[in-house]
Design a protein around this motif. Structure first.
Motif, PDB file in Angstrom:
ATOM      1  N   LYS A  17       0.816  -1.121   0.142  1.00 50.74           N
ATOM      2  CA  LYS A  17       0.004  -0.112  -0.027  1.00 50.74           C
ATOM      3  C   LYS A  17       0.871   1.253  -0.122  1.00 50.74           C
ATOM      4  N   SER A  18       0.507   2.223  -0.457  1.00 53.24           N
ATOM      5  CA  SER A  18       0.991   3.618  -0.660  1.00 53.24           C
ATOM      6  C   SER A  18       1.002   4.286   0.963  1.00 53.24           C
ATOM      7  N   SER A  19       1.720   5.114   1.061  1.00 45.96           N
ATOM      8  CA  SER A  19       1.806   5.692   2.422  1.00 45.96           C
ATOM      9  C   SER A  19       0.479   6.704   2.627  1.00 45.96           C
ATOM     10  N   ALA A  20       0.006   7.298   1.385  1.00 46.23           N
ATOM     11  CA  ALA A  20      -1.332   8.115   1.274  1.00 46.23           C
ATOM     12  C   ALA A  20      -2.409   7.149   1.951  1.00 46.23           C
ATOM     13  N   GLN A  21      -2.236   5.743   1.316  1.00 48.49           N
ATOM     14  CA  GLN A  21      -3.322   4.730   1.296  1.00 48.49           C
ATOM     15  C   GLN A  21      -3.321   4.420   3.006  1.00 48.49           C
ATOM     16  N   MET A  22      -2.138   4.111   3.436  1.00 52.26           N
ATOM     17  CA  MET A  22      -2.070   3.569   4.651  1.00 52.26           C
ATOM     18  C   MET A  22      -2.444   4.826   5.751  1.00 52.26           C
ATOM     19  N   THR A  23      -2.042   6.024   5.550  1.00 53.97           N
ATOM     20  CA  THR A  23      -2.609   7.011   6.462  1.00 53.97           C
ATOM     21  C   THR A  23      -4.158   7.287   6.351  1.00 53.97           C
ATOM     22  N   GLY A  24      -4.704   7.197   5.240  1.00 52.98           N
ATOM     23  CA  GLY A  24      -6.057   7.271   5.381  1.00 52.98           C
ATOM     24  C   GLY A  24      -6.701   5.989   5.928  1.00 52.98           C
ATOM     25  N   ALA A  25      -6.400   4.838   5.740  1.00 49.35           N
ATOM     26  CA  ALA A  25      -6.873   3.820   6.398  1.00 49.35           C
ATOM     27  C   ALA A  25      -6.627   3.704   7.875  1.00 49.35           C
ATOM     28  N   ALA A  26      -5.520   4.323   8.368  1.00 50.57           N
ATOM     29  CA  ALA A  26      -5.210   4.332   9.762  1.00 50.57           C
ATOM     30  C   ALA A  26      -6.232   5.527  10.562  1.00 50.57           C
ATOM     31  N   LEU A  27      -6.673   6.491   9.868  1.00 55.16           N
ATOM     32  CA  LEU A  27      -7.538   7.367  10.232  1.00 55.16           C
ATOM     33  C   LEU A  27      -8.966   6.717  10.393  1.00 55.16           C
ATOM     34  N   LYS A  28      -9.111   6.044   9.178  1.00 52.68           N
ATOM     35  CA  LYS A  28     -10.555   5.196   9.275  1.00 52.68           C
ATOM     36  C   LYS A  28     -10.665   4.340  10.084  1.00 52.68           C
ATOM     37  N   PHE A  29      -9.432   3.607  10.597  1.00 52.66           N
ATOM     38  CA  PHE A  29      -9.839   2.375  11.492  1.00 52.66           C
ATOM     39  C   PHE A  29      -9.704   3.077  12.808  1.00 52.66           C
ATOM     40  N   LEU A  30      -8.885   4.289  13.152  1.00 50.68           N
ATOM     41  CA  LEU A  30      -9.051   4.889  14.429  1.00 50.68           C
ATOM     42  C   LEU A  30     -10.471   5.262  14.618  1.00 50.68           C
ATOM     43  N   CYS A  31     -11.234   5.969  13.825  1.00 48.99           N
ATOM     44  CA  CYS A  31     -12.627   6.219  14.222  1.00 48.99           C
ATOM     45  C   CYS A  31     -13.440   4.950  14.287  1.00 48.99           C
ATOM     46  N   ALA A  32     -13.155   3.935  13.528  1.00 49.80           N
ATOM     47  CA  ALA A  32     -14.106   2.630  13.309  1.00 49.80           C
ATOM     48  C   ALA A  32     -13.769   2.018  14.917  1.00 49.80           C
ATOM     49  N   GLY A  33     -12.308   2.079  15.402  1.00 49.46           N
ATOM     50  CA  GLY A  33     -12.155   1.590  16.747  1.00 49.46           C
ATOM     51  C   GLY A  33     -12.931   2.413  17.827  1.00 49.46           C
ATOM     52  N   VAL A  34     -13.204   3.864  17.889  1.00 50.64           N
ATOM     53  CA  VAL A  34     -13.571   4.580  18.701  1.00 50.64           C
ATOM     54  C   VAL A  34     -15.231   4.193  18.858  1.00 50.64           C
ATOM     55  N   ALA A  35     -15.693   4.104  17.433  1.00 51.78           N
ATOM     56  CA  ALA A  35     -17.116   3.673  17.510  1.00 51.78           C
ATOM     57  C   ALA A  35     -17.623   2.289  17.955  1.00 51.78           C
ATOM     58  N   VAL A  36     -16.645   1.323  17.512  1.00 56.22           N
ATOM     59  CA  VAL A  36     -17.009  -0.102  18.135  1.00 56.22           C
ATOM     60  C   VAL A  36     -16.574  -0.097  19.340  1.00 56.22           C
ATOM     61  N   ALA A  37     -15.624   0.248  19.981  1.00 56.73           N
ATOM     62  CA  ALA A  37     -15.672   0.323  21.496  1.00 56.73           C
ATOM     63  C   ALA A  37     -16.774   1.111  22.101  1.00 56.73           C
TER      64      ALA A  37
END
Length: 304
Positions: free
Chosen positions: A120-140
């Motif tokens: 994955k590109s660095s841009a894709q990984m940064t976007g995914a990290a932000l997405k999963f950060l938000c998902a983690g907060v919501a799921v928790a």
């Protein structure tokens, strides 16, 4: 009404109403998405994913009546205690969740023969990290409120705390497999009975999927870690942080390297070690934000 009857009625109502709501939710998103850009991504979801969301929406909507029926308040009685130092619990749990699962991934790669190939590109990984950060907060927030705050909180008022943790953790683990991922209903085949088809698949097939025993134990142990943190601190914040950190790392690794940590029996020693660590931390570091007995008064203890 007794807590056991209230919980039983709640579960039955969530399942039935969620199954009835799912087709209408699916049709509503399909009709609305062309006019609301924010909903367009949801219009691509297959029906079984909409079914999951419908069940969750009904579960959340029914949580307040369930708590009222059993005599609990939505805030302090399910762990959202107003006390100084709550953010330390939350932050420490988040860091511990990220570090513990990251360490497990490193061990699996170095000693477990697992591969970690990231294309994955660095841009894709940064976007995914932000997405999963938000998902983690919501799921928790959702899962800890339901399973630790509401379910374990009610059980702790009637059972020994260890038994309450075990029962809530077993339910928490089992619910993760009650998903109709194998149901293939195309958009033009969705009818008002499609939710019932999902329920039938869950009842007959969900527990037969590959890897269920290992994942069940992994999620059960994770639930015990979260439940112990909730019981020992008298509040939900340490559990919230742990859960959000785990989701962030696990989802990121699944997306970037197709490695699902919950499918690895190697996670068991790490989770058991975390149980010991959480017990020690709650004895030596984290002062309870409220009486660990979770009394119904909801009075917060001072914290430094």
């Amino acid at each position: 009404m007794s807590a056991s009857k209230a919980i039983g009625l709640y579960v039955a109502a969530v399942i039935l109403l969620g199954a009835l709501l799912a087709p209408w939710l699916f049709w509503g998103v399909q009709q609305t998405a062309p006019h609301v850009p924010a909903l367009r991504v949801y219009a691509t979801y297959p029906f079984h994913r909409v079914f999951d969301r419908a069940i969750l929406l009904v579960a959340l909507a029914g949580l307040w009546p369930l708590l009222r029926t059993t005599g609990l308040r939505f805030g302090s009685d399910i762990g959202y205690v107003r006390a100084r130092g709550w953010w330390r619990h939350l932050l420490a749990g988040y860091v511990l969740g990220i570090l513990s699962l990251t360490l497990l991934v490193v061990i699996l790669v170095m000693f477990g023969g697992r591969q970690l190939t990231i294309n994955k590109s660095s841009a894709q990984m940064t976007g995914a990290a932000l997405k999963f950060l938000c998902a983690g907060v919501a799921v928790a927030l959702i899962e800890e409120t339901l399973f630790r705050g509401a379910l374990q909180g009610m059980l702790q008022r009637r059972l020994h705390v260890a038994l309450a943790v075990v029962i809530a953790s077993a339910v928490y683990s089992a619910v993760h497999f009650l998903k109709p991922a194998g149901v293939n209903i195309s958009a033009n085949q969705v009818t008002w009975t499609s939710g019932g088809k999902c329920l039938a698949w869950i009842a007959t097939q969900s527990m037969r999927q590959k890897g269920v025993p290992v994942q069940f134990v992994s999620l059960f142990l994770a639930g015990c870690v979260l439940g112990l943190a909730y019981a020992r601190t008298g509040a939900i914040y340490l559990s919230l942080g742990l859960h959000a950190g785990w989701v962030l790392v696990n989802e990121f690794v699944r997306w970037s390297a197709t490695l699902n940590v919950t499918q690895e029996a190697a996670s068991w020693p790490m989770l058991m070690a975390l149980l010991v660590l959480i017990f020690w931390l709650c004895q030596k570091v984290f002062q309870p934000l409220r009486d660990p007995g979770l009394s119904s008064s909801g009075r917060a203890a001072p914290s430094t």
